[in-house]
Design a protein around this motif. Structure first.
Motif, PDB file in Angstrom:
ATOM      1  N   GLU A 131      70.152  55.910  52.886  1.00 40.60           N
ATOM      2  CA  GLU A 131      69.392  55.806  51.631  1.00 40.60           C
ATOM      3  C   GLU A 131      67.969  55.301  51.907  1.00 40.60           C
ATOM      4  O   GLU A 131      67.009  55.794  51.317  1.00 40.60           O
ATOM      5  CB  GLU A 131      70.111  54.865  50.651  1.00 40.60           C
ATOM      6  CG  GLU A 131      71.446  55.394  50.170  1.00 40.60           C
ATOM      7  CD  GLU A 131      72.235  54.337  49.409  1.00 40.60           C
ATOM      8  OE1 GLU A 131      71.768  53.177  49.331  1.00 40.60           O
ATOM      9  OE2 GLU A 131      73.317  54.664  48.898  1.00 40.60           O
ATOM     10  N   GLN A 132      67.852  54.328  52.801  1.00 43.22           N
ATOM     11  CA  GLN A 132      66.526  53.825  53.159  1.00 43.22           C
ATOM     12  C   GLN A 132      65.691  54.935  53.795  1.00 43.22           C
ATOM     13  O   GLN A 132      64.512  55.096  53.480  1.00 43.22           O
ATOM     14  CB  GLN A 132      66.660  52.652  54.135  1.00 43.22           C
ATOM     15  CG  GLN A 132      67.333  51.430  53.540  1.00 43.22           C
ATOM     16  CD  GLN A 132      67.651  50.374  54.587  1.00 43.22           C
ATOM     17  OE1 GLN A 132      67.249  50.476  55.738  1.00 43.22           O
ATOM     18  NE2 GLN A 132      68.383  49.348  54.180  1.00 43.22           N
ATOM     19  N   GLU A 141      71.494  48.558  50.682  1.00 45.03           N
ATOM     20  CA  GLU A 141      71.322  50.004  50.832  1.00 45.03           C
ATOM     21  C   GLU A 141      71.820  50.469  52.184  1.00 45.03           C
ATOM     22  O   GLU A 141      71.590  49.814  53.203  1.00 45.03           O
ATOM     23  CB  GLU A 141      69.834  50.381  50.729  1.00 45.03           C
ATOM     24  CG  GLU A 141      69.358  50.728  49.341  1.00 45.03           C
ATOM     25  CD  GLU A 141      67.964  51.328  49.380  1.00 45.03           C
ATOM     26  OE1 GLU A 141      67.688  52.190  48.539  1.00 45.03           O
ATOM     27  OE2 GLU A 141      67.153  50.939  50.248  1.00 45.03           O
TER      28      GLU A 141
END
Length: 202
Positions: free
Chosen positions: A143-144, A139
């Protein structure tokens, strides 16, 4: 009186350091929301009768809650509660913008690209290896961060609803509406001409 949470220096690095972000949110909630009963108890007028030493040697039923002077309650909401909520809203709103913006400084961008290239060259034969089709791409940190912001926004709504229920009960103002309405009214009074950060949080 408890102090309102102060706004940290907002930078993309602050948001991507998810430990710093979560620590800020946790400390702000613990000083205001998690201790809301104690904060409101501190506003109650102290008893006029002096301390009775014999009271420690017997069990007695205490009233579940004492109602607080409306002016003290309003001051607490205006000076501590709503500013703390607004600060957290601002932080979450800023970091959500970071999470949806391009990230040219992502330190793992090249590594992810290399992994994707390697995955495209893999030979997939599920008859020989049923796991050969599996690939779990790394990721991006944006996105995290977006996932963390979604989680924290959910936590924030739950925390505020609980806090507001206690405030309404203790301050004797059951008709004051939801916490969203109360915070919006406060924002209009405090910052009528400014763009208010944090609308996306609510």
């Amino acid at each position: 009186m408890t102090q309102a949470s102060s706004l940290p220096t907002l930078t993309p690095q602050f948001c991507f350091s998810t430990t710093a972000l979560r620590d800020f949110l946790r400390l702000s909630r613990s000083s205001v929301d998690d201790t809301i009963t104690q904060n409101l108890n501190a506003l109650a007028t102290p008893a006029r009768v002096g301390f009775d030493p014999t009271s420690t040697s017997r069990l007695s039923s205490r009233p579940a809650s004492r109602q607080i002077d409306p002016q003290s309650c309003q001051t607490f909401k205006d000076k501590v509660l709503f500013p703390s909520w607004q600060t957290r809203s601002g932080v979450l709103s800023y970091c959500s913008l970071v999470a949806t913006s391009p990230d040219p400084d992502d330190p793992e961008a090249e590594l992810r690209q290399a992994e994707n290239e390697k995955n495209r060259e893999r030979v997939v034969n599920e008859r020989l290896d049923p796991y050969s089709a599996r690939f779990f791409p790394r990721e991006a940190r944006t996105e995290q961060l977006a996932n963390i912001i979604r989680q924290e926004m959910g936590v924030e709504s739950i925390v505020r609803a609980r806090t507001w229920g206690i405030v309404k009960e203790r301050c004797g103002d059951p008709s004051s509406g939801s916490w969203e309405d109360a915070l919006a009214r406060w924002r209009r009074l405090q910052m009528p001409t400014e763009r208010v950060l944090g609308d996306r949080t609510d």
